[in-house]
Scaffold this motif. Structure first.
Motif, PDB file in Angstrom:
ATOM      1  N   PRO A   1       0.823  -1.326  -0.146  1.00  0.00           N
ATOM      2  CA  PRO A   1      -0.033   0.162   0.139  1.00  0.00           C
ATOM      3  C   PRO A   1       0.708   1.159   0.132  1.00  0.00           C
ATOM      4  O   PRO A   1       0.159   2.228  -0.331  1.00  0.00           O
ATOM      5  CB  PRO A   1      -0.850  -0.132   1.258  1.00  0.00           C
ATOM      6  N   TRP A   2       2.083   1.322   0.487  1.00  0.00           N
ATOM      7  CA  TRP A   2       2.926   2.458   0.409  1.00  0.00           C
ATOM      8  C   TRP A   2       3.210   2.839  -1.207  1.00  0.00           C
ATOM      9  O   TRP A   2       3.882   4.094  -1.172  1.00  0.00           O
ATOM     10  CB  TRP A   2       4.448   2.302   1.051  1.00  0.00           C
ATOM     11  N   LEU A   3       2.928   2.255  -2.121  1.00  0.00           N
ATOM     12  CA  LEU A   3       3.207   2.556  -3.481  1.00  0.00           C
ATOM     13  C   LEU A   3       2.374   3.598  -3.972  1.00  0.00           C
ATOM     14  O   LEU A   3       2.441   3.881  -5.140  1.00  0.00           O
ATOM     15  CB  LEU A   3       3.336   1.295  -4.411  1.00  0.00           C
ATOM     16  N   ALA A   4       1.293   4.043  -3.233  1.00  0.00           N
ATOM     17  CA  ALA A   4       0.281   4.872  -3.719  1.00  0.00           C
ATOM     18  C   ALA A   4      -0.424   5.727  -2.591  1.00  0.00           C
ATOM     19  O   ALA A   4      -0.201   5.124  -1.393  1.00  0.00           O
ATOM     20  CB  ALA A   4      -0.921   4.340  -4.591  1.00  0.00           C
ATOM     21  N   SER A   5      -1.174   6.675  -2.931  1.00  0.00           N
ATOM     22  CA  SER A   5      -1.775   7.523  -1.784  1.00  0.00           C
ATOM     23  C   SER A   5      -2.789   6.548  -0.997  1.00  0.00           C
ATOM     24  O   SER A   5      -3.289   5.627  -1.433  1.00  0.00           O
ATOM     25  CB  SER A   5      -2.435   8.792  -2.231  1.00  0.00           C
ATOM     26  N   VAL A   6      -3.013   6.857   0.216  1.00  0.00           N
ATOM     27  CA  VAL A   6      -4.009   5.971   1.033  1.00  0.00           C
ATOM     28  C   VAL A   6      -5.337   6.319   0.120  1.00  0.00           C
ATOM     29  O   VAL A   6      -6.266   5.088   0.379  1.00  0.00           O
ATOM     30  CB  VAL A   6      -4.198   6.610   2.475  1.00  0.00           C
ATOM     31  N   GLN A   7      -5.736   7.392  -0.471  1.00  0.00           N
ATOM     32  CA  GLN A   7      -7.030   7.566  -0.980  1.00  0.00           C
ATOM     33  C   GLN A   7      -7.171   6.427  -2.365  1.00  0.00           C
ATOM     34  O   GLN A   7      -8.112   6.078  -2.730  1.00  0.00           O
ATOM     35  CB  GLN A   7      -7.231   8.884  -1.521  1.00  0.00           C
ATOM     36  N   ALA A   8      -6.033   5.854  -2.835  1.00  0.00           N
ATOM     37  CA  ALA A   8      -6.337   4.960  -3.959  1.00  0.00           C
ATOM     38  C   ALA A   8      -6.851   3.689  -3.387  1.00  0.00           C
ATOM     39  O   ALA A   8      -7.344   2.985  -4.181  1.00  0.00           O
ATOM     40  CB  ALA A   8      -4.869   4.721  -4.567  1.00  0.00           C
ATOM     41  N   ILE A   9      -6.540   3.375  -2.100  1.00  0.00           N
ATOM     42  CA  ILE A   9      -7.359   2.148  -1.493  1.00  0.00           C
ATOM     43  C   ILE A   9      -8.590   2.438  -0.863  1.00  0.00           C
ATOM     44  O   ILE A   9      -9.523   1.742  -1.004  1.00  0.00           O
ATOM     45  CB  ILE A   9      -6.357   1.489  -0.635  1.00  0.00           C
ATOM     46  N   GLN A  10      -8.537   3.655  -0.089  1.00  0.00           N
ATOM     47  CA  GLN A  10      -9.925   3.917   0.785  1.00  0.00           C
ATOM     48  C   GLN A  10     -10.022   5.367   0.910  1.00  0.00           C
ATOM     49  O   GLN A  10      -9.314   6.167   0.879  1.00  0.00           O
ATOM     50  CB  GLN A  10      -9.000   3.576   2.250  1.00  0.00           C
ATOM     51  N   ALA A  11     -11.311   5.455   0.532  1.00  0.00           N
ATOM     52  CA  ALA A  11     -11.687   6.839   0.515  1.00  0.00           C
ATOM     53  C   ALA A  11     -11.580   7.407   1.979  1.00  0.00           C
ATOM     54  O   ALA A  11     -11.611   6.858   2.861  1.00  0.00           O
ATOM     55  CB  ALA A  11     -13.295   6.887   0.071  1.00  0.00           C
ATOM     56  N   ASP A  12     -11.663   8.660   2.018  1.00  0.00           N
ATOM     57  CA  ASP A  12     -11.722   9.382   3.362  1.00  0.00           C
ATOM     58  C   ASP A  12     -13.084   9.037   4.103  1.00  0.00           C
ATOM     59  O   ASP A  12     -14.158   9.108   3.714  1.00  0.00           O
ATOM     60  CB  ASP A  12     -11.653  10.995   3.220  1.00  0.00           C
ATOM     61  N   GLY A  13     -12.542   8.613   5.552  1.00  0.00           N
ATOM     62  CA  GLY A  13     -13.765   8.148   6.408  1.00  0.00           C
ATOM     63  C   GLY A  13     -13.973   6.857   6.059  1.00  0.00           C
ATOM     64  O   GLY A  13     -14.949   6.346   6.926  1.00  0.00           O
ATOM     65  N   ALA A  14     -13.541   6.158   5.032  1.00  0.00           N
ATOM     66  CA  ALA A  14     -14.007   4.780   5.025  1.00  0.00           C
ATOM     67  C   ALA A  14     -13.246   3.782   5.635  1.00  0.00           C
ATOM     68  O   ALA A  14     -12.364   3.995   6.416  1.00  0.00           O
ATOM     69  CB  ALA A  14     -14.213   4.604   3.459  1.00  0.00           C
ATOM     70  N   GLN A  15     -13.560   2.616   5.164  1.00  0.00           N
ATOM     71  CA  GLN A  15     -12.663   1.204   5.680  1.00  0.00           C
ATOM     72  C   GLN A  15     -12.230   0.420   4.471  1.00  0.00           C
ATOM     73  O   GLN A  15     -12.469   0.681   3.437  1.00  0.00           O
ATOM     74  CB  GLN A  15     -13.919   0.528   6.547  1.00  0.00           C
ATOM     75  N   THR A  16     -11.281  -0.441   4.841  1.00  0.00           N
ATOM     76  CA  THR A  16     -10.421  -1.309   3.981  1.00  0.00           C
ATOM     77  C   THR A  16     -10.849  -2.747   4.316  1.00  0.00           C
ATOM     78  O   THR A  16     -10.578  -3.077   5.621  1.00  0.00           O
ATOM     79  CB  THR A  16      -9.142  -0.897   4.041  1.00  0.00           C
ATOM     80  N   THR A  17     -11.494  -3.373   3.373  1.00  0.00           N
ATOM     81  CA  THR A  17     -11.854  -4.568   3.454  1.00  0.00           C
ATOM     82  C   THR A  17     -11.021  -5.711   2.673  1.00  0.00           C
ATOM     83  O   THR A  17     -10.196  -5.210   1.650  1.00  0.00           O
ATOM     84  CB  THR A  17     -13.338  -4.965   3.213  1.00  0.00           C
ATOM     85  N   ALA A  18     -11.071  -7.033   3.002  1.00  0.00           N
ATOM     86  CA  ALA A  18      -9.925  -7.912   2.314  1.00  0.00           C
ATOM     87  C   ALA A  18     -10.493  -7.997   0.805  1.00  0.00           C
ATOM     88  O   ALA A  18      -9.448  -8.135  -0.146  1.00  0.00           O
ATOM     89  CB  ALA A  18     -10.127  -9.282   2.922  1.00  0.00           C
ATOM     90  N   MET A  19     -11.407  -7.665   0.261  1.00  0.00           N
ATOM     91  CA  MET A  19     -12.033  -7.727  -1.013  1.00  0.00           C
ATOM     92  C   MET A  19     -11.573  -6.688  -1.851  1.00  0.00           C
ATOM     93  O   MET A  19     -11.674  -6.669  -3.022  1.00  0.00           O
ATOM     94  CB  MET A  19     -13.551  -7.909  -1.070  1.00  0.00           C
ATOM     95  N   GLN A  20     -11.088  -5.662  -1.187  1.00  0.00           N
ATOM     96  CA  GLN A  20     -10.488  -4.304  -1.917  1.00  0.00           C
ATOM     97  C   GLN A  20      -9.208  -4.582  -2.376  1.00  0.00           C
ATOM     98  O   GLN A  20      -8.663  -3.596  -3.300  1.00  0.00           O
ATOM     99  CB  GLN A  20     -10.718  -3.006  -0.835  1.00  0.00           C
ATOM    100  N   VAL A  21      -8.441  -5.486  -1.756  1.00  0.00           N
ATOM    101  CA  VAL A  21      -6.836  -5.503  -2.081  1.00  0.00           C
ATOM    102  C   VAL A  21      -6.780  -7.017  -2.269  1.00  0.00           C
ATOM    103  O   VAL A  21      -7.397  -7.981  -2.270  1.00  0.00           O
ATOM    104  CB  VAL A  21      -6.331  -5.263  -0.668  1.00  0.00           C
ATOM    105  N   HIS A  22      -5.291  -7.067  -2.664  1.00  0.00           N
ATOM    106  CA  HIS A  22      -4.841  -8.380  -3.131  1.00  0.00           C
ATOM    107  C   HIS A  22      -4.520  -9.245  -1.938  1.00  0.00           C
ATOM    108  O   HIS A  22      -4.586  -8.804  -0.647  1.00  0.00           O
ATOM    109  CB  HIS A  22      -3.283  -8.394  -3.650  1.00  0.00           C
ATOM    110  N   ALA A  23      -4.666 -10.552  -1.969  1.00  0.00           N
ATOM    111  CA  ALA A  23      -4.421 -11.392  -0.888  1.00  0.00           C
ATOM    112  C   ALA A  23      -3.381 -11.372   0.029  1.00  0.00           C
ATOM    113  O   ALA A  23      -3.276 -11.351   1.102  1.00  0.00           O
ATOM    114  CB  ALA A  23      -4.948 -12.957  -1.304  1.00  0.00           C
ATOM    115  N   ALA A  24      -2.418 -10.885  -0.594  1.00  0.00           N
ATOM    116  CA  ALA A  24      -0.959 -10.895   0.093  1.00  0.00           C
ATOM    117  C   ALA A  24      -0.821  -9.571   0.783  1.00  0.00           C
ATOM    118  O   ALA A  24       0.197  -9.339   1.611  1.00  0.00           O
ATOM    119  CB  ALA A  24       0.124 -10.809  -0.936  1.00  0.00           C
ATOM    120  N   HIS A  25      -1.977  -8.574   0.620  1.00  0.00           N
ATOM    121  CA  HIS A  25      -1.889  -7.603   1.341  1.00  0.00           C
ATOM    122  C   HIS A  25      -1.872  -7.660   3.016  1.00  0.00           C
ATOM    123  O   HIS A  25      -1.426  -6.901   3.787  1.00  0.00           O
ATOM    124  CB  HIS A  25      -3.174  -6.778   1.099  1.00  0.00           C
ATOM    125  N   VAL A  26      -2.451  -8.968   3.444  1.00  0.00           N
ATOM    126  CA  VAL A  26      -2.346  -9.056   4.839  1.00  0.00           C
ATOM    127  C   VAL A  26      -1.011  -9.227   5.367  1.00  0.00           C
ATOM    128  O   VAL A  26      -0.676  -8.838   6.602  1.00  0.00           O
ATOM    129  CB  VAL A  26      -2.782 -10.545   5.049  1.00  0.00           C
TER     130      VAL A  26
END
Length: 542
Positions: A223-248
């Motif tokens: 996730p450090w390769l892009a802005s936080v907002q590329a994954i998660q909108a302001d005030g939102a949450q990040t779930t497993a289905m939004q990212v690659h399995a290796a993100h854990v």
């Protein structure tokens, strides 16, 4: 500095020396363990190496996985595995940096001392109140790049609550991690590689376990390769289905960027080595990735709650044999359900002939956190004996037997705790008696593991039902004898006579002995319960 090329991983060689190697050296046969200057760093290093191997491994099936366990890849092969991911492991420079916020720059965040990367560092309020009694302020002021990288990764793995908007880790503050590690036998040459690879899943198994998005964008893994907002909108949450399995393995809840401009030369305050670049400060800001939902980390055991399965965390009292069943084979009864870490459950869930034949132990570790305060670092290795040679039927039988033994131990521990309370205090007294439980679990640990080894040996010999009455009776005798000794000699009996209340002690002990000899303990252990229990028997026991 690129962390996939740099010699920055502290390891111990077979002859007992410490050296520093690159990730591509992890398959060297002379390396036996990580050897950082802090135990939490060793745990983080193991998870970093496992995550890197899981992210890059070409082993799709269990057959391919088994070949790599027996014949580790050489340095050149690991270089090839890692090469496509090198941009994600740059440590410095103006662009993306490993585990550091993509957007954070001077003037856009709050400046903190580099010691803040260490979880036990006293917070501002603690220092203000002069309450840093055990972990003192000012112990760490400068870190070399290698130690700073380790400290940052360790914080992101274990991040506790850090105030408004400063997120906890993907598994919550201070998660419990359980890993399989290989023991060295005289006739075998096991290395660090074996202990790491045992915790890497075949890719098909990993993808089925973790789920995740089909999008292959690199920032969904790192996730450090892009802005936080590329994954998660302001005030939102990040779930497993939004990212690659290796993100854990690469979750980044904290927004941090190291200050690599205001540096100095000298000795690192952690490793003591000379460094031309010592980092003193970092920038931080709130509103990092907010991990919510059904995440399933393959290196942690989980327990059932009303909200679903949640990762376990170390608790006061430490790690011991009372956790063995849940962490190794899993357990489920009317009170609780615990599932072992996916890497552990997968290994013991495979057909017997596909297992490694290695002698294994379970390495468990993690921080015991009280909100944002680190109360303790717990670490232990639990024996597994020849469990890897047991069939699924034998494991089921073992699960039932050990479950009954642990239920019986918890019952006797509650009897002892209640008896000590009644002997020392009035009925409505309040206070922390956890030391009574700790004494009991410690005093019965060796006997439990001896019995467990014998039981595993017995169920390995046959798939038919093996009579457990003898072992259960042996365990009952061990529990009652140990509990009685603790009450009589180590706890109540050790109190100065002039401070005792003999009448209250005698009453408490009579009830204690009655409880130990009663039918409830025998029922838990599935032992025969006499039709009547004569008062004479109880009186003689008293």
């Amino acid at each position: 500095m690129n962390l996939l090329i740099e010699n920055w991983l502290p390891v111990r060689t077979r002859d007992g020396h410490r050296t520093w190697v690159s990730p591509a050296d992890l398959s060297r046969s002379d390396l036996v363990a990580f050897d950082a200057m802090r135990p939490d760093f060793n745990g983080a290093l193991a998870q970093l190496a496992i995550g890197l191997l899981q992210t890059t491994s070409p082993a799709e099936t269990s057959v391919a996985w088994g070949r790599l366990l027996k014949t580790p890849p050489d340095q050149a092969t690991l270089h090839d595995w890692f090469a496509p991911h090198r941009p994600a492991f740059e440590w410095d420079g103006d662009g993306a940096r490993f585990m550091q916020d993509f957007d954070l720059r001077t003037g856009t965040g709050e400046t903190q001392s580099i010691a803040g990367l260490l979880i036990e560092t006293p917070g501002d309020n603690t220092v203000k109140n002069n309450a840093d009694l055990f972990v003192k302020r000012g112990q760490v002021g400068h870190l070399c790049p290698h130690c700073a990288a380790l400290a940052l990764f360790t914080l992101q793995l274990n991040a506790p609550a850090g105030g408004a908007g400063h997120r906890t880790s993907l598994r919550g503050g201070g998660p419990l991690t359980t890993l399989l590690i290989a023991e060295a036998r005289p006739a075998e040459t096991t290395s660090l590689w074996h202990s790491l690879w045992l915790n890497v899943l075949p890719q098909r198994t990993f993808e089925a376990h973790g789920g995740g998005s089909d999008d292959t964008a690199a920032y969904l893994k790192f996730p450090w390769l892009a802005s936080v907002q590329a994954i998660q909108a302001d005030g939102a949450q990040t779930t497993a289905m939004q990212v690659h399995a290796a993100h854990v393995f690469w979750a980044m809840p904290r927004r941090i960027r190291l200050d690599l401009e205001d540096v100095s030369a000298g000795l690192c305050d952690l490793c003591g080595r000379e460094s031309a670049v010592r980092i003193q400060r970092y920038l931080t800001r709130p509103q990092g990735l907010n991990y919510k939902g059904a995440w399933s980390h393959p290196l942690s055991p989980y327990y059932q709650t009303k909200e679903g399965m949640l990762p376990l965390h170390p608790q006061p009292g430490g790690l011991g044999y009372r956790h063995w069943l849940g962490w190794v084979l899993g357990m489920q009864n009317d009170k609780r359900k615990i599932a072992p870490a996916a890497v552990v459950g997968t290994y013991f869930g495979t057909p017997t002939e596909q297992r490694t034949g290695l002698r294994l132990r379970l390495w468990a570790f993690g921080f015991d956190m009280d909100n944002m305060k680190a109360r303790c670092w717990y670490e232990s290795t639990l024996p597994l004996y020849e469990l890897g040679d047991c069939t699924p039927q034998a494991q089921t039988q073992l699960r039932d037997d050990v479950g009954a033994w642990l239920d019986a131990a918890e019952l006797v521990a509650s009897y002892l705790r209640g008896a000590v309370k009644e002997a020392w205090f009035s009925h409505d007294a309040r206070g922390d008696l956890s030391f009574v439980d700790a004494s009991f679990w410690s005093a019965t640990e060796a006997a439990f593991y001896q019995l467990l080894r014998d039981r595993i040996h017995a169920v390995r010999q046959t798939e038919t039902t093996v009579c457990t009455l003898g072992m259960s009776e042996q365990w009952r005798n061990q529990l009652t004898t140990t509990a009685s000794r603790l009450f009589d000699l180590d706890l109540v009996g050790s109190t100065a006579i002039e401070r005792q209340n003999p009448a209250r002690i005698a009453k408490a002990r009579r009830q204690f002995v009655k409880n130990l000899a009663g039918p409830k303990l025998r029922t838990v252990l599935a032992l025969p319960v006499p039709a009547t229990q004569s008062k004479t028997t109880i009186k003689k026991a008293t």
